[in-house]
Design an enzyme around this catalytic site. Structure first.
Site, PDB file in Angstrom:
ATOM      1  N   GLY A  45      52.149 -34.542 -32.229  1.00  0.00           N
ATOM      2  CA  GLY A  45      52.664 -34.412 -33.586  1.00  0.00           C
ATOM      3  C   GLY A  45      52.519 -32.978 -34.049  1.00  0.00           C
ATOM      4  O   GLY A  45      51.451 -32.364 -33.901  1.00  0.00           O
ATOM      5  N   ALA A  46      53.596 -32.422 -34.614  1.00  0.00           N
ATOM      6  CA  ALA A  46      53.607 -30.993 -34.939  1.00  0.00           C
ATOM      7  C   ALA A  46      52.442 -30.560 -35.828  1.00  0.00           C
ATOM      8  O   ALA A  46      51.743 -29.589 -35.505  1.00  0.00           O
ATOM      9  CB  ALA A  46      54.954 -30.629 -35.572  1.00  0.00           C
ATOM     10  N   ARG A  74      52.670 -26.714 -25.190  1.00  0.00           N
ATOM     11  CA  ARG A  74      53.838 -27.529 -25.563  1.00  0.00           C
ATOM     12  C   ARG A  74      54.882 -26.584 -26.140  1.00  0.00           C
ATOM     13  O   ARG A  74      54.777 -26.167 -27.294  1.00  0.00           O
ATOM     14  CB  ARG A  74      53.477 -28.613 -26.598  1.00  0.00           C
ATOM     15  N   GLN A 174      56.008 -44.223 -28.569  1.00  0.00           N
ATOM     16  CA  GLN A 174      55.167 -43.841 -29.705  1.00  0.00           C
ATOM     17  C   GLN A 174      55.443 -44.719 -30.922  1.00  0.00           C
ATOM     18  O   GLN A 174      54.543 -44.993 -31.719  1.00  0.00           O
ATOM     19  CB  GLN A 174      55.391 -42.364 -30.068  1.00  0.00           C
ATOM     20  N   ASP A 215      59.694 -31.174 -34.804  1.00  0.00           N
ATOM     21  CA  ASP A 215      58.809 -30.328 -34.009  1.00  0.00           C
ATOM     22  C   ASP A 215      59.141 -28.851 -34.165  1.00  0.00           C
ATOM     23  O   ASP A 215      58.287 -27.996 -33.958  1.00  0.00           O
ATOM     24  CB  ASP A 215      58.882 -30.732 -32.536  1.00  0.00           C
ATOM     25  N   ASN A 225      63.532 -32.687 -32.645  1.00  0.00           N
ATOM     26  CA  ASN A 225      62.606 -33.800 -32.855  1.00  0.00           C
ATOM     27  C   ASN A 225      62.673 -34.700 -31.633  1.00  0.00           C
ATOM     28  O   ASN A 225      63.410 -34.438 -30.672  1.00  0.00           O
ATOM     29  CB  ASN A 225      62.978 -34.565 -34.132  1.00  0.00           C
ATOM     30  N   LYS A 226      61.904 -35.761 -31.661  1.00  0.00           N
ATOM     31  CA  LYS A 226      61.813 -36.670 -30.526  1.00  0.00           C
ATOM     32  C   LYS A 226      63.200 -37.104 -30.063  1.00  0.00           C
ATOM     33  O   LYS A 226      64.091 -37.351 -30.865  1.00  0.00           O
ATOM     34  CB  LYS A 226      60.976 -37.885 -30.912  1.00  0.00           C
TER      35      LYS A 226
END
Length: 312
Positions: A45-46, A74, A174, A215, A225-226
């Site tokens: 998580g950012a 990351r 997640q 992110d 993002n995801k």
């Protein structure tokens, strides 16, 4: 519950790989242990990665190689590098100044999540809201409360939530493992949805808004993002459903002009061809595994930060 914190000279964090089966905290006393925790997604998580990066510099001291390796652990999530840089800027002032900076970043993250929750809840209209979300954006993705799920928590506290439709978020689930766990702790009614069913359910109506985290947000509003966020944004636009990104100001990367310049991490085939150690495919099957995608800014209704509401 705090996802990550500094306790008696070391980092303590919730091992998110053990959820929802076990709630386990681990103690991190070296940079290598922290890098391993980041790469295996024990902490993710950012906002949480920003705090982890800053606290990691406390562990690293003046070891520049360790700091560089931590910063690159990351590549897509800008908050990790940001947190490292913020803390490393105080190295010449001594270890106490570095720790003070890291703890300030922790405290500012908590305040930012409260502010995002309030601002997002003020922006969304109506009562008995049904929200669709992807991945995990709650307290597990920050220090406390979270980003997109922090808005849900505030709406719930105001008595305005009817239901959350949480996408499972393949390949690491997640949404299925973490978001449902957090929603259950909040007492928010929710149902789990297969990723590919999200756009269809939007088209059928009954969803008031889509809320996701981020992110990295490029200068023009393109948002990484995801994986699955882009297709959900396309479905939301087609269905006329507002699509909101909720992220702290620190996730906006003004040095990245557009989403085309964002490096997208590929995490290798193992996460796709197996689920929690159980093989799904014939031996030798290869897979593409981009961990993120980029949603163009013209598909985003608004970006909700701790400071403002941006309409790209």
């Amino acid at each position: 519950m705090r996802t990550i914190d500094w306790v008696d000279g070391a980092i303590e964090l919730v091992d998110q790989t053990r959820l929802p089966d076990e709630y386990v905290t681990v103690r991190i006393s070296t940079v290598d242990e922290l890098i391993d925790a980041i790469r295996r997604l024990a902490v993710r998580g950012a906002p949480a990665l920003g705090v982890a990066g800053a606290l990691g510099v406390v562990l690293a001291g003046d070891d520049q190689d360790a700091i560089a390796r931590l910063r690159a652990a990351r590549p897509t999530a800008v908050n990790l590098a940001w947190g490292v840089d913020q803390a490393a800027a105080w190295l010449r002032q001594g270890p106490e100044a570095v720790l003070e900076t890291a703890l300030r970043i922790r405290d500012e993250d908590i305040a930012a999540c409260v502010a995002m929750g309030e601002r997002g809840a003020d922006l969304l209209e109506g009562d008995r809201l049904r929200i669709m979300t992807l991945c995990n954006t709650g307290g597990l993705a920050a220090v406390e409360r979270g980003t997109a799920l922090g808005v849900v928590q505030t709406l719930h506290e105001r008595g305005r939530m009817a239901e959350v439709l949480a996408l499972e978020t393949r390949p690491l689930l997640q949404g299925a493992r973490l978001t449902t766990w957090e929603l259950g702790r909040m007492g928010v009614p929710h149902r789990l949805v297969a990723d590919s069913a999200g756009p269809y359910l939007l088209a059928r109506g009954g969803v008031d808004a889509v809320l996701i985290g981020a992110d990295r947000i490029a200068a023009n509003g393109d948002t990484a993002n995801k994986i699955g966020s882009y297709s959900l944004a396309l479905g939301a636009q087609r269905a006329g459903v507002p699509f909101y990104v909720v992220a702290p100001e620190t996730t906006i990367d003004f040095a990245t002009p557009t989403g085309e310049q964002i490096e997208i991490e590929d995490r290798g085939p193992a996460e796709v061809v197996t689920i929690r150690g159980v093989r799904l495919t014939p031996e030798g099957t290869d897979a593409a595994n981009p961990a993120f995608d980029v949603t163009p800014h013209d598909l985003i209704t608004a970006i909700i930060t701790d400071k403002r509401v941006i309409r790209p």
